[in-house]
Design an enzyme around this catalytic site. Structure first.
Site, mmCIF file in Angstrom:
data_model
loop_
_atom_site.group_PDB
_atom_site.id
_atom_site.type_symbol
_atom_site.label_atom_id
_atom_site.label_comp_id
_atom_site.label_asym_id
_atom_site.label_seq_id
_atom_site.Cartn_x
_atom_site.Cartn_y
_atom_site.Cartn_z
ATOM 1 N N SER A 1 0.834 -1.209 0.000
ATOM 2 C CA SER A 1 0.000 0.000 0.000
ATOM 3 C C SER A 1 0.860 1.247 0.000
ATOM 4 O O SER A 1 0.344 2.342 -0.177
ATOM 5 C CB SER A 1 -0.940 -0.005 1.214
ATOM 6 O OG SER A 1 -0.216 -0.111 2.396
ATOM 7 N N HIS B 1 -3.843 -3.843 -4.838
ATOM 8 C CA HIS B 1 -3.959 -3.279 -3.490
ATOM 9 C C HIS B 1 -5.364 -3.513 -2.953
ATOM 10 O O HIS B 1 -6.327 -2.895 -3.421
ATOM 11 C CB HIS B 1 -3.619 -1.783 -3.532
ATOM 12 C CG HIS B 1 -3.650 -1.124 -2.192
ATOM 13 N ND1 HIS B 1 -3.968 0.192 -2.006
ATOM 14 C CD2 HIS B 1 -3.397 -1.616 -0.956
ATOM 15 C CE1 HIS B 1 -3.928 0.486 -0.719
ATOM 16 N NE2 HIS B 1 -3.584 -0.600 -0.061
ATOM 17 N N GLU C 1 -7.275 -1.755 -5.976
ATOM 18 C CA GLU C 1 -6.567 -0.833 -6.863
ATOM 19 C C GLU C 1 -5.548 -1.671 -7.638
ATOM 20 O O GLU C 1 -4.666 -2.288 -7.026
ATOM 21 C CB GLU C 1 -5.838 0.244 -6.061
ATOM 22 C CG GLU C 1 -6.781 1.243 -5.398
ATOM 23 C CD GLU C 1 -6.048 2.278 -4.539
ATOM 24 O OE1 GLU C 1 -6.514 3.420 -4.466
ATOM 25 O OE2 GLU C 1 -5.013 1.939 -3.926
ATOM 26 N N ASN D 1 -5.324 5.956 -0.525
ATOM 27 C CA ASN D 1 -4.500 6.467 0.572
ATOM 28 C C ASN D 1 -4.054 7.911 0.338
ATOM 29 O O ASN D 1 -3.872 8.668 1.293
ATOM 30 C CB ASN D 1 -3.287 5.558 0.808
ATOM 31 C CG ASN D 1 -3.679 4.287 1.547
ATOM 32 O OD1 ASN D 1 -4.741 4.239 2.170
ATOM 33 N ND2 ASN D 1 -2.859 3.271 1.473
HETATM 34 N N1 3HC Z 1 -15.596 -11.979 6.314
HETATM 35 C C1 3HC Z 1 -16.781 -11.892 5.709
HETATM 36 N N2 3HC Z 1 -17.729 -11.000 6.042
HETATM 37 C C2 3HC Z 1 -17.466 -10.179 7.060
HETATM 38 C C3 3HC Z 1 -16.236 -10.197 7.744
HETATM 39 C C4 3HC Z 1 -15.282 -11.162 7.343
HETATM 40 N N3 3HC Z 1 -14.076 -11.255 7.905
HETATM 41 N N4 3HC Z 1 -16.264 -9.231 8.689
HETATM 42 C C5 3HC Z 1 -17.464 -8.638 8.596
HETATM 43 N N5 3HC Z 1 -18.182 -9.208 7.611
HETATM 44 C C6 3HC Z 1 -19.530 -8.870 7.179
HETATM 45 C C7 3HC Z 1 -20.527 -9.079 8.322
HETATM 46 O O1 3HC Z 1 -21.007 -10.407 8.362
HETATM 47 C C8 3HC Z 1 -21.630 -8.116 7.911
HETATM 48 O O2 3HC Z 1 -22.403 -8.722 6.887
HETATM 49 P P1 3HC Z 1 -24.003 -8.494 6.790
HETATM 50 O O3 3HC Z 1 -24.174 -7.016 6.654
HETATM 51 O O4 3HC Z 1 -24.397 -9.259 5.588
HETATM 52 O O5 3HC Z 1 -24.575 -9.031 8.075
HETATM 53 C C9 3HC Z 1 -20.871 -6.942 7.280
HETATM 54 O O6 3HC Z 1 -19.591 -7.473 6.872
HETATM 55 C C10 3HC Z 1 -20.618 -5.808 8.262
HETATM 56 O O7 3HC Z 1 -19.914 -6.322 9.402
HETATM 57 P P2 3HC Z 1 -20.282 -5.990 10.914
HETATM 58 O O8 3HC Z 1 -21.769 -5.835 11.042
HETATM 59 O O9 3HC Z 1 -19.608 -6.997 11.775
HETATM 60 O O10 3HC Z 1 -19.546 -4.632 11.225
HETATM 61 P P3 3HC Z 1 -19.750 -3.180 10.661
HETATM 62 O O11 3HC Z 1 -21.067 -2.964 10.043
HETATM 63 O O12 3HC Z 1 -19.320 -2.331 11.792
HETATM 64 O O13 3HC Z 1 -18.663 -3.119 9.496
HETATM 65 C C11 3HC Z 1 -16.522 -2.760 8.573
HETATM 66 C C12 3HC Z 1 -17.317 -3.352 9.737
HETATM 67 C C13 3HC Z 1 -16.833 -3.524 7.297
HETATM 68 C C14 3HC Z 1 -15.040 -2.895 8.911
HETATM 69 C C15 3HC Z 1 -16.944 -1.248 8.410
HETATM 70 O O14 3HC Z 1 -16.774 -0.577 9.623
HETATM 71 C C16 3HC Z 1 -16.157 -0.538 7.352
HETATM 72 O O15 3HC Z 1 -16.440 -0.637 6.158
HETATM 73 N N6 3HC Z 1 -15.136 0.249 7.798
HETATM 74 C C17 3HC Z 1 -14.276 0.995 6.910
HETATM 75 C C18 3HC Z 1 -13.090 0.162 6.571
HETATM 76 C C19 3HC Z 1 -12.168 0.887 5.637
HETATM 77 O O16 3HC Z 1 -12.344 2.032 5.271
HETATM 78 N N7 3HC Z 1 -11.105 0.182 5.228
HETATM 79 C C20 3HC Z 1 -10.100 0.744 4.380
HETATM 80 C C21 3HC Z 1 -8.973 1.203 5.236
HETATM 81 S S1 3HC Z 1 -7.679 1.889 4.268
HETATM 82 C C22 3HC Z 1 -6.805 0.539 3.777
HETATM 83 O O17 3HC Z 1 -7.127 -0.598 4.016
HETATM 84 C C23 3HC Z 1 -5.621 0.861 2.991
HETATM 85 C C24 3HC Z 1 -4.460 -0.007 3.311
HETATM 86 O O18 3HC Z 1 -3.416 0.407 2.503
HETATM 87 C C25 3HC Z 1 -3.994 0.031 4.747
#
Ligand code: 3HC
Length: 296
Positions: free
Chosen positions: A121, A142, A154, A192
């Site tokens: 990333s 990515h 990406e 990012n």
């Molecule tokens: N596998 C499969 N499904 C999963 C899962 C997993 N490991 N974890 C969660 N889910 C599913 C759940 O079952 C749920 O499904 P449903 O809606 O059908 O019931 C859905 O995903 C939502 O999960 P939760 O209800 O447990 O939790 P939230 O609604 O709080 O969502 C989240 C959690 C998806 C992490 C949400 O908060 C989110 O989208 N956050 C933003 C994350 C983000 O922006 N990531 C990017 C970061 S930047 C990056 O990664 C860049 C890199 O370079 C570092």
């Protein structure tokens, strides 16, 4: 190219999430890591996730879950894992020297048709490609955290990449249920580079006392529709990763908005890395709850 054998290197947070998406996409996956106990932990997490997010919710049957899980094989011998690979996704720690070493090794082990993708990333994909004799067959893929859930990939284009390599990376991402977008190899890629200024401004507001981290997060969740506010998302990504990314983006853009805010430096000096060590804008407690960290 029709990708039949997919290898994923590294079974950490990103590696095992990508592996989960790949087995759900129908790929037979070889997951490689340097030690069996890392692989065992990754397998437990994937198995647990299939149970919790799919079987328990009635999305698939237990038998279907078992069949999906059976598509995953693990290896601690790189040559054995990669010798007949069609497509490799590397997701080892963000260390350029390590990635270059692995790509040079893969270049020797893999057949000539194999495409080598990196999940970096923050590092230059072109420099990783430069460690091989097949720069036309190296690309960035990515994924976003949590990789099993987040839809975006990406596809990062280093100079000299072949169109067929990009098309194959798109096809692999789509088969995993992801939506790929194309971006040239530049620091921060798309997401990012855009998230950086948000993290920086949120930290500045916390430092100034304009609003608390908690209120900033609530505001962005409810006022802008973000699933997580910028402070909790910065905690989720990790301040060490943010520092690396911002330094690389700032070095490239010289945009003041991307310059690392001093608060992240101070947090790192204080040993606060974010959610990974339970200490960020919030303290993450053993019972699964969190409370805001008081700066002064
Ligand atoms: N596998 C499969 N499904 C999963 C899962 C997993 N490991 N974890 C969660 N889910 C599913 C759940 O079952 C749920 O499904 P449903 O809606 O059908 O019931 C859905 O995903 C939502 O999960 P939760 O209800 O447990 O939790 P939230 O609604 O709080 O969502 C989240 C959690 C998806 C992490 C949400 O908060 C989110 O989208 N956050 C933003 C994350 C983000 O922006 N990531 C990017 C970061 S930047 C990056 O990664 C860049 C890199 O370079 C570092």
């Amino acid at each position: 190219m029709d990708v039949k054998k997919l290898i994923i290197l590294g079974s950490g947070t990103m590696g095992h999430g990508i592996a989960q998406a790949a087995i759900f996409g129908g790929f037979d996956v070889c997951l490689y890591d340097i030690a069996q106990n890392f692989l065992d932990k990754a397998k437990d997490k994937i198995k647990g996730s299939i149970e919790k997010h799919f079987v328990a919710k009635g999305k698939i049957t237990k038998e279907e879950g078992d069949a999906i899980f059976a598509r995953l094989k693990t290896y601690t011998n790189l040559e054995e894992a990669a010798k007949d690979a069609d497509f490799v996704i590397e997701a080892v720690p963000e260390d350029l020297a390590l990635k270059k070493k692995i790509f040079a090794e893969l270049d020797k082990i893999c057949p000539v048709h194999t495409i080598l993708a990196t999940n970096t990333s923050v590092l230059p994909v072109t420099a990783i490609a430069g460690a091989t004799g097949r720069q036309d067959k190296v690309v960035g893929t990515h994924f976003f955290n949590p990789a099993a859930v987040m839809k975006l990939v990406e596809v990062v284009l280093p100079i000299g990449v072949a169109e067929e390599t990009v098309e194959t990376a798109f096809a692999v991402a789509k088969k995993m249920g992801k939506v790929p977008v194309k971006v040239k190899d530049t620091p921060g890629f798309i997401v990012n580079r855009l998230l950086g200024p948000l993290y920086m401004e949120a930290a500045q507001m916390v430092l100034e006392g304009t609003a608390t981290a908690e209120d900033i997060d609530t505001a962005m969740r409810l006022g802008a529709g973000h699933p997580m506010g910028p402070c909790e998302l910065a905690d989720f990504g990790g301040f060490d990763v943010i520092q690396m990314a911002q330094d690389a983006v700032f070095d490239y853009t010289h945009s003041e908005a991307s310059k690392l805010n001093i608060l992240y430096r101070k947090m790192l000096e204080a040993g606060r890395l974010g959610r990974k060590n339970g200490k960020g804008f919030y303290d993450y407690l053993p019972d699964g709850t969190k409370k805001p960290f008081k700066l002064f």
